[in-house]
Each structure stands twice: as C-alpha cells, then as structure tokens.
Design a protein around this motif. Sequence first.
Motif, PDB file in Angstrom:
ATOM      1  N   VAL A  12      69.965  -0.917  27.197  1.00 43.84           N
ATOM      2  CA  VAL A  12      70.643  -1.395  25.996  1.00 43.84           C
ATOM      3  C   VAL A  12      70.626  -2.916  25.959  1.00 43.84           C
ATOM      4  N   VAL A  13      70.270  -3.471  24.806  1.00 48.83           N
ATOM      5  CA  VAL A  13      70.383  -4.908  24.569  1.00 48.83           C
ATOM      6  C   VAL A  13      71.482  -5.064  23.524  1.00 48.83           C
ATOM      7  N   PRO A  35      71.877 -12.287  24.209  1.00 48.92           N
ATOM      8  CA  PRO A  35      72.436 -10.943  24.345  1.00 48.92           C
ATOM      9  C   PRO A  35      72.348 -10.440  25.788  1.00 48.92           C
ATOM     10  N   ALA A  36      73.227  -9.523  26.103  1.00 46.63           N
ATOM     11  CA  ALA A  36      73.231  -8.899  27.428  1.00 46.63           C
ATOM     12  C   ALA A  36      72.241  -7.741  27.438  1.00 46.63           C
ATOM     13  N   LYS A  37      71.687  -7.480  28.613  1.00 46.70           N
ATOM     14  CA  LYS A  37      70.796  -6.328  28.789  1.00 46.70           C
ATOM     15  C   LYS A  37      71.411  -5.469  29.877  1.00 46.70           C
ATOM     16  N   THR A  58      71.352   1.796  17.634  1.00 51.07           N
ATOM     17  CA  THR A  58      70.828   0.479  17.287  1.00 51.07           C
ATOM     18  C   THR A  58      71.411   0.046  15.944  1.00 51.07           C
ATOM     19  N   GLY A  59      71.896  -1.197  15.884  1.00 51.98           N
ATOM     20  CA  GLY A  59      72.444  -1.729  14.631  1.00 51.98           C
ATOM     21  C   GLY A  59      73.933  -1.503  14.464  1.00 51.98           C
ATOM     22  N   LEU A 142      71.859  -4.129  19.648  1.00 54.47           N
ATOM     23  CA  LEU A 142      70.645  -4.693  19.095  1.00 54.47           C
ATOM     24  C   LEU A 142      69.432  -3.795  19.331  1.00 54.47           C
ATOM     25  N   GLU A 143      69.396  -3.153  20.505  1.00 55.10           N
ATOM     26  CA  GLU A 143      68.216  -2.352  20.848  1.00 55.10           C
ATOM     27  C   GLU A 143      68.598  -1.302  21.877  1.00 55.10           C
ATOM     28  N   VAL A 144      68.035  -0.103  21.718  1.00 57.39           N
ATOM     29  CA  VAL A 144      68.284   0.984  22.677  1.00 57.39           C
ATOM     30  C   VAL A 144      66.936   1.584  23.039  1.00 57.39           C
TER      31      VAL A 144
END
Length: 146
Positions: A12-13, A35-37, A58-59, A142-144
Amino acid sequence: MSEQVIGPKSEVVFHFSIKLEDGSAADSTKVHNKPAKLFMGDGSLTDNFEKCLLGLKTGQSKSFDLRPEDAFGQPNPDNIYYLDRSKFGADTPAKVGSIIAFTQPDGTELPGLVREVAGDSVTVDFNHPLAGQPVTFEVDILEVKN
C-alpha cells in the motif's frame, strides 16, 4: 481493471496524518509530500492501524479515531529508567525535554525522553511519545498492489 482492495498481504502507498485530541498534527506524510509505503503484515504498523486499512480501495480517504490501546498503547512504567548523570556527557547533556538515542546491547538505537534531572539521577522515558493519547488516524490510499 478491477479495483484493488487492501488485504492482509497488500503493498500500500498512502498518505497519513496522525492528529491529537486538540486537532494538532503529530505526524503527517503530507508535510514533505512523501507518501508512506507499507507491506501489510510487515510489523511497521500496529495490528490496529493495519485493521483500519483493510478493505480500503485506491483513491479512498478515511479517518479513524483510535483509543490509546489501539494506537501507541498506554505508557508502561517498566519503560522508565533512572540513570546516573555520569552516563551523560557534553554531546548528550541531561536536559529535561531532550530526546537522546541510547544504543541497546544488540546495537539498535532506542530514543528516550529526559523527563527529570534530580541530583545525580536522570529519569528517562522510553515509552512512545504518543503513548496514552487517543489519536485520529487519517489516510488517503494512493495505490494498492496485491
């Protein structure tokens, strides 16, 4: 393309903010726009913080109010140490409010907060600075990747 949902093994971001009861930010990735990852289950977040993320997509943005037990825990009296003032030097003075990194026997460093200086005794608190405090955990996913 199907929406990616955060599961127990997801990468996850995300941006996050941790806010105190008075609304002040204790920590935020938005300050430097970095962002954290996270790899879910890697131990970098507590189980309770990870549970907040499960099922988000995401989002999505979400805010969680966490009790101290669910965030950074309650202060542990066993994490408060009384050290001899001679252990402190010019480069690490024993001043109330100072945060000093102490090297553990295994070589890792642990930050401690100097709470009190009385004579030759220095009280150092190794609890997390947010221990005992309820917090609001705000996330923007932000991203998965699964």
